[in-house]
Write an enzyme that holds these catalytic residues in place. Structure first.
Site, PDB file in Angstrom:
ATOM      1  N   GLY A 143       9.824  40.246  48.824  1.00 11.76           N
ATOM      2  CA  GLY A 143       9.911  38.793  48.999  1.00 11.76           C
ATOM      3  C   GLY A 143      10.139  38.287  50.414  1.00 11.76           C
ATOM      4  O   GLY A 143      10.373  37.090  50.604  1.00 11.76           O
TER       5      GLY A 143
ATOM      6  N   ASP B 186      -1.545  42.068  38.620  1.00 12.42           N
ATOM      7  CA  ASP B 186      -2.346  42.935  39.485  1.00 12.42           C
ATOM      8  C   ASP B 186      -3.452  42.076  40.114  1.00 12.42           C
ATOM      9  O   ASP B 186      -4.265  41.481  39.388  1.00 12.42           O
ATOM     10  CB  ASP B 186      -2.937  44.049  38.595  1.00 12.42           C
ATOM     11  CG  ASP B 186      -3.762  45.050  39.374  1.00 12.42           C
ATOM     12  OD1 ASP B 186      -4.218  44.737  40.490  1.00 12.42           O
ATOM     13  OD2 ASP B 186      -3.968  46.157  38.840  1.00 12.42           O
TER      14      ASP B 186
ATOM     15  N   ASP C 144      -0.111  40.858  51.904  1.00 19.03           N
ATOM     16  CA  ASP C 144       0.475  42.023  52.570  1.00 19.03           C
ATOM     17  C   ASP C 144       0.410  43.215  51.599  1.00 19.03           C
ATOM     18  O   ASP C 144       1.160  44.178  51.740  1.00 19.03           O
ATOM     19  CB  ASP C 144       1.933  41.695  52.937  1.00 19.03           C
ATOM     20  CG  ASP C 144       2.529  42.660  53.961  1.00 19.03           C
ATOM     21  OD1 ASP C 144       1.765  43.264  54.742  1.00 19.03           O
ATOM     22  OD2 ASP C 144       3.766  42.817  53.979  1.00 19.03           O
TER      23      ASP C 144
ATOM     24  N   LYS D 231      -3.739  42.060  55.120  1.00 14.30           N
ATOM     25  CA  LYS D 231      -3.501  43.364  55.758  1.00 14.30           C
ATOM     26  C   LYS D 231      -4.583  44.352  55.347  1.00 14.30           C
ATOM     27  O   LYS D 231      -5.013  44.371  54.201  1.00 14.30           O
ATOM     28  CB  LYS D 231      -2.146  43.900  55.295  1.00 14.30           C
ATOM     29  CG  LYS D 231      -1.897  45.325  55.777  1.00 14.30           C
ATOM     30  CD  LYS D 231      -0.447  45.678  55.749  1.00 14.30           C
ATOM     31  CE  LYS D 231       0.060  45.951  54.357  1.00 14.30           C
ATOM     32  NZ  LYS D 231       1.509  46.178  54.367  1.00 14.30           N
TER      33      LYS D 231
END
Ligand SMILES: C[S@@+](CC[C@H](N)C(=O)[O-])C[C@H]1O[C@@H](n2cnc3c(N)ncnc32)[C@H](O)[C@@H]1O
Length: 192
Positions: A49, A82, A105, A145
């Site tokens: 978080g 997911d 991320d 990312k």
């Protein structure tokens, strides 16, 4: 085993961030102005978080998604799901249709085999972009990312035309030995 507790680890503890990753978002936001007060932010691969905390501190409302649970945070709506599954997009959209920023991320479980980790990370980055394509406002921003490797140029070519501004960036808080890099896209546009 090498001690991975570095400056950012201790800073995160001191300032109450749930992850040292929080500093990566702080640094990227300082450089690229990604988040402003009142924005709606979708945080993909959000647990534990840290990035959600930073977005909330900057005055954003957050919808956070992870395959692993996340402890509650004020102004964050959490979805356990997911990001590679179509039903997760439906659950996001049923809570909120459009976002100013989609940030991801998400990382695969590291196997230590460079090619496998790279390909899995590109898969998560592609899943993040297909969600972003559906829920980003025109003019919105996207951060994702990806672990460096041979597919990265192909991924860049797939998404680059959707943004006015685009580049790869490595924030200072990324570990020197890390393969991770972030794609920053600003000014989302619809293309046919
Ligand atoms: C590096 S952590 C994110 C750290 C976070 N940005 C923070 O500041 O606390 C990567 C996250 O990606 C999540 N993840 C990996 N695969 C995922 C998937 N398919 N769907 C959703 N989340 C996923 C992991 O569970 C993990 O929590």
């Amino acid at each position: 085993m090498k001690d991975r507790r570095d400056h950012y680890y201790w800073q995160a503890k001191k300032l109450g961030y749930r992850s040292r990753a929080a500093f990566k978002l702080i640094q990227m936001n300082e450089k690229f102005n990604l988040i402003k007060k009142g924005d709606w932010v979708l945080d993909l691969g959000s647990s534990p978080g840290g990035w959600s905390q930073v977005a909330v501190e900057l005055g954003a409302n957050v919808v956070a998604v992870d395959i692993n649970p996340m402890k509650p945070l004020e102004n964050v709506h959490f979805i356990l799901g997911d990001i590679t599954k179509a039903e997760t997009l439906e659950r996001i959209k049923s809570f909120r249709e459009k976002f100013d920023l989609v940030m991801s991320d998400a990382s695969p479980k590291i196997t230590g085999v460079w090619t496998i980790d790279h390909l899995k990370s590109v898969e998560l980055a592609r899943a993040s972009f297909s969600i972003a394509k559906e829920v980003l406002k025109v003019g919105g921003n996207f951060v994702v990312k990806v672990f460096q490797g041979e597919e990265i140029q192909k991924f860049f070519n797939e998404i680059k035309d959707y943004f006015h501004f685009k580049k790869f960036h490595s924030p200072k808080a990324s570990r020197k030995q890390s393969a991770e890099i972030y794609f920053i896209g600003k000014g989302f546009k619809l293309i046919s």
